[in-house]
Design an enzyme around this catalytic site. Structure first.
Site, PDB file in Angstrom:
ATOM      1  N   GLY A 144     -44.217   4.362 -65.262  1.00  0.00           N
ATOM      2  CA  GLY A 144     -43.450   5.126 -65.553  1.00  0.00           C
ATOM      3  C   GLY A 144     -42.609   4.362 -66.647  1.00  0.00           C
ATOM      4  O   GLY A 144     -42.090   4.981 -67.973  1.00  0.00           O
ATOM      5  N   TYR A 145     -42.357   3.030 -66.466  1.00  0.00           N
ATOM      6  CA  TYR A 145     -41.829   2.220 -67.663  1.00  0.00           C
ATOM      7  C   TYR A 145     -42.447   2.483 -68.902  1.00  0.00           C
ATOM      8  O   TYR A 145     -42.090   2.445 -69.935  1.00  0.00           O
ATOM      9  CB  TYR A 145     -41.700   0.743 -67.180  1.00  0.00           C
ATOM     10  CG  TYR A 145     -40.983  -0.437 -68.187  1.00  0.00           C
ATOM     11  CD1 TYR A 145     -39.579  -0.382 -67.836  1.00  0.00           C
ATOM     12  CD2 TYR A 145     -41.635  -1.193 -68.748  1.00  0.00           C
ATOM     13  CE1 TYR A 145     -38.846  -1.053 -68.698  1.00  0.00           C
ATOM     14  CE2 TYR A 145     -40.915  -1.903 -69.719  1.00  0.00           C
ATOM     15  CZ  TYR A 145     -39.675  -2.024 -69.538  1.00  0.00           C
ATOM     16  OH  TYR A 145     -38.888  -2.649 -70.486  1.00  0.00           O
ATOM     17  N   THR A 146     -43.717   2.383 -68.834  1.00  0.00           N
ATOM     18  CA  THR A 146     -44.806   2.489 -69.980  1.00  0.00           C
ATOM     19  C   THR A 146     -44.537   3.581 -70.587  1.00  0.00           C
ATOM     20  O   THR A 146     -44.367   3.576 -71.901  1.00  0.00           O
ATOM     21  CB  THR A 146     -46.227   2.005 -69.632  1.00  0.00           C
ATOM     22  OG1 THR A 146     -46.413   0.716 -68.756  1.00  0.00           O
ATOM     23  CG2 THR A 146     -47.364   2.159 -70.806  1.00  0.00           C
TER      24      THR A 146
ATOM     25  N   LYS B 183     -41.159   3.795 -72.340  1.00  0.00           N
ATOM     26  CA  LYS B 183     -41.299   2.932 -73.637  1.00  0.00           C
ATOM     27  C   LYS B 183     -42.320   3.386 -74.812  1.00  0.00           C
ATOM     28  O   LYS B 183     -41.723   3.219 -76.002  1.00  0.00           O
ATOM     29  CB  LYS B 183     -41.552   1.401 -73.340  1.00  0.00           C
ATOM     30  CG  LYS B 183     -40.478   0.849 -72.487  1.00  0.00           C
ATOM     31  CD  LYS B 183     -39.139   0.897 -73.045  1.00  0.00           C
ATOM     32  CE  LYS B 183     -37.954   0.046 -72.168  1.00  0.00           C
ATOM     33  NZ  LYS B 183     -36.650  -0.078 -72.908  1.00  0.00           N
TER      34      LYS B 183
END
Length: 253
Positions: A157-159, A162
């Protein structure tokens, strides 16, 4: 007065309570800007970031907003856009992270990270950026990540968020550069903050990370200060749509 002087400017910094956001707010204040700090848990008065800004003899205002709450973010954008004193610099730094292997990554974690790290960024930037376009000037800085370029491990999710920030930076620069707005992003490397505590505490991962950084150390939040002031200043007047790594040389390895 130099091209890096921010005297008379008003900067909004989200995620300003600690870590990278606090360092960015302090750097902008030391360059002359007044600061509005925004965070989900920011103290109304007496916060560390408020003390930093006052130490630089600049004004500080605290606003508490939960970026997981889409309606609260819309309200914040409308409130900032409607103020008599316009926002000159918007630093979109608020963020969160959830770690789990992709096969076990819960829907609620995915949705939370995308909301805080991407959806809220667009909502706030759309509101504040519209007023900048009307005025014909403004600086917008996103906090991207090394994972705007790479895939990471156990943070899908973070990747995804970003990578989205990197694309949003370029998309907004394409539209708003002709109106005098600079939209750019900073991609911090491995910075010793709460977000990376799990990596710092893992002796195998921490050693592997350190061995790849040419500078030979984890970054400190203050390592982002120079890039923040640069992108917020007239020194970066012809810089548009850039995702600037501040990573100790990680991506060059």
């Amino acid at each position: 007065m130099t091209a890096f002087d921010l005297s008379g400017k008003l900067a909004v910094v989200t995620g300003a309570r600690r870590g990278i956001g606090r360092a960015m707010a302090r750097a902008l204040a030391e360059a002359g800007a007044d600061v509005i700090g925004v965070s989900a848990s920011l103290e109304e008065s007496g916060s560390a970031v408020e003390k930093d800004v006052h130490a630089a003899c600049r004004t500080f205002e605290a606003i508490r907003t939960d970026f997981a709450d889409a309606e609260a973010v819309r309200a914040l954008g409308a409130e900032l856009a409607g103020r008599e004193r316009p926002v000159d610099i918007l630093v979109n730094n608020a963020g969160t992270i959830r770690r789990a292997p992709a096969a076990e990554h819960a829907d609620e974690d995915w949705e939370l990270v995308l909301q805080v790290n991407l959806n809220a960024q667009f909502t706030l930037t759309r509101a504040v950026g519209t007023t900048m376009v009307t005025r014909g000037q403004g600086k917008i800085i996103f906090t991207a990540s090394l994972l705007s370029f790479q895939g990471g491990i156990t943070v899908p999710g973070y990747t995804a968020a970003k990578h989205g920030i990197a694309g949003l930076t370029k998309a907004l620069a394409n539209e708003w550069a002709p109106h005098g707005i600079n939209v750019n992003a900073i991609a911090p490397g491995y910075i010793a903050t709460d977000n990376t505590q799990a990596l710092q505490d893992d002796p195998v991962r921490s050693r592997a990370i350190l061995d790849r950084i040419p500078a030979g150390r984890w970054g400190d939040a203050d390592d982002l200060a120079g890039a923040t002031v640069f992108l917020a200043s007239e020194a970066a007047a012809y810089v548009h749509g850039v995702v600037l790594p501040v990573d100790g040389g990680w991506l060059g390895r």
